[in-house]
Design an enzyme around this catalytic site. Structure first.
Site, PDB file in Angstrom:
ATOM      1  N   TYR A 279       7.202  25.093 -30.013  1.00 18.38           N
ATOM      2  CA  TYR A 279       6.597  24.946 -28.814  1.00 18.38           C
ATOM      3  C   TYR A 279       6.900  25.860 -27.710  1.00 18.38           C
ATOM      4  CZ  TYR A 279      10.796  22.864 -26.706  1.00 18.38           C
ATOM      5  OH  TYR A 279      12.261  22.856 -26.226  1.00 18.38           O
ATOM      6  N   CYS A 280       5.986  25.921 -26.608  1.00 17.00           N
ATOM      7  CA  CYS A 280       6.059  26.429 -25.339  1.00 17.00           C
ATOM      8  C   CYS A 280       5.848  25.585 -24.301  1.00 17.00           C
ATOM      9  CB  CYS A 280       5.412  27.836 -25.389  1.00 17.00           C
ATOM     10  SG  CYS A 280       3.520  27.509 -25.557  1.00 17.00           S
ATOM     11  N   TRP A 281       5.570  25.786 -22.996  1.00 13.56           N
ATOM     12  CA  TRP A 281       5.320  25.287 -22.029  1.00 13.56           C
ATOM     13  C   TRP A 281       3.979  24.179 -22.208  1.00 13.56           C
ATOM     14  CZ3 TRP A 281       2.359  24.913 -16.949  1.00 13.56           C
ATOM     15  CH2 TRP A 281       2.990  24.174 -16.175  1.00 13.56           C
TER      16      TRP A 281
END
Length: 349
Positions: free
Chosen positions: A95-97
């Site tokens: 995941y990222c932001w």
């Protein structure tokens, strides 16, 4: 690459992945991340700032080219280090932001290796919304029992022993990495950010069996620098309390054991005593310093409790209108703590 939708905090434990990878920058990860996630950034803080500045001020195309180059180099480094020994059936969740380009780019490369890669839909923002919902928008899900008592009555140790006996507990001070009071922060340690504390707390709440009561240690609405969210604070205010009552000598002995890390550092102990300057005269603090210098730590602990902590506790107790059940003990040694834990575990069912 599989897009994964997280519908609840509890669902995180059931996801069929070997590891959760946070692809954001180190500073983003440090502020908050999914519990248990490792940080393998595709852009570090400086790179992220550089790409963002070029994107806004110069050229979107140039920013994308630069970003792709930096991401490729960083993912290559992760493949040669942190991911070098992963097996053929490795299943990471990335995941990222917001579940966009950073996690998508990382996942695409890992997918080409043959690994079964998932990307969290909505990224960290999805997780954050679930945490906010759990702590601010719905009532605390469990009946609560509060373990109360003056400073030095070994409440945290009893709490942990109740958990070892199968009782349902949340160790708030453990999550906050703070033992309460001005002496509560371990030397050299730091508390998590408010967001990280909320994430850990929300996940702990999601893992509770809502049909069973949960034991919590009595706290103010602040543990060190961290504030308790309103749902759990309201539940604690309304909950029945069981108070541990022990004599001052037993409490002093316990405190010298529990705070041995501070006692072992004369400079640190001096700073903690000086932090009480707003509440006590210089002459009183000089006497406490003298006890520390001659290493009479049990007498020092007893005086701190009698002259500082006990009066503050009584003033707080007067503001409560809830009657406390009292568990008296003459000792706080191992057999006594086990007996208290057994009694509390039985109350929790």
């Amino acid at each position: 690459m599989q897009r994964i939708t997280l519908t609840s905090l509890a669902a995180l434990d059931a996801l069929p992945f070997d590891e959760v990878i946070d692809a954001r920058s180190p500073s983003e990860y440090a502020e908050d991340h999914l519990p248990g996630a490792i940080n393998l950034p595709v852009l570090d803080d400086l790179e992220r700032a550089e790409v963002g500045t070029i994107y806004v001020q110069e050229s979107r195309l140039r920013a994308r080219k630069l970003g792709a180059a930096r991401v490729s180099r960083n993912v290559a480094q992760h493949l040669e280090t942190a991911l070098a020994d992963k097996p053929a059936d490795y299943k990471p969740l990335i995941y990222c932001w917001r579940g966009g380009q950073r996690s998508g780019s990382f996942a695409m490369i890992l997918g080409q290796i043959g690994w079964q890669v998932g990307v969290l839909e909505g990224g960290w923002k999805t997780w954050r919304k679930l945490v906010q919902h759990a702590l601010y928008e719905v009532p605390f899900p469990n009946p609560v029992l509060i373990l109360d008592g003056n400073t030095g009555t070994a409440k945290t140790e009893i709490l942990l022993r109740v958990a070892a006996r199968g009782g349902q507990v949340i160790d708030l001070e453990g999550l906050a990495r703070h033992r309460g009071s001005l002496f509560g922060l371990a030397p050299g340690d730091t508390q998590p950010s408010q967001k990280a504390f909320k994430s850990a707390l929300a996940l702990a709440v999601s893992r509770l069996d809502p049909t069973r009561p949960v034991l919590l240690e009595a706290e103010s609405n602040r543990i060190g620098q961290l504030r308790l969210p309103p749902s759990i604070w309201r539940a604690m205010q309304d909950a029945p309390r069981i108070k541990i009552d022990a004599p001052i000598d037993a409490r002093a002995t316990w405190l010298t054991q529990a705070y041995s890390d501070i006692i072992a550092d004369p400079d640190e102990l001096r700073l903690r005593i000086d932090a009480l300057a707003p509440f006590h005269a210089q002459a009183t603090r000089a006497e406490w310093h003298q006890l520390a210098e001659i290493q009479d730590f049990e007498t020092l602990a007893a005086r701190l409790m009698v002259e500082h902590y006990d009066p503050r506790y009584e003033r707080t107790a007067l503001r409560r209108e809830l009657a406390n059940e009292v568990l008296k003990t003459e000792r706080l040694d191992d057999p006594a703590l086990e007996a208290l834990a057994a009694t509390l575990a039985a109350r929790l069912g």
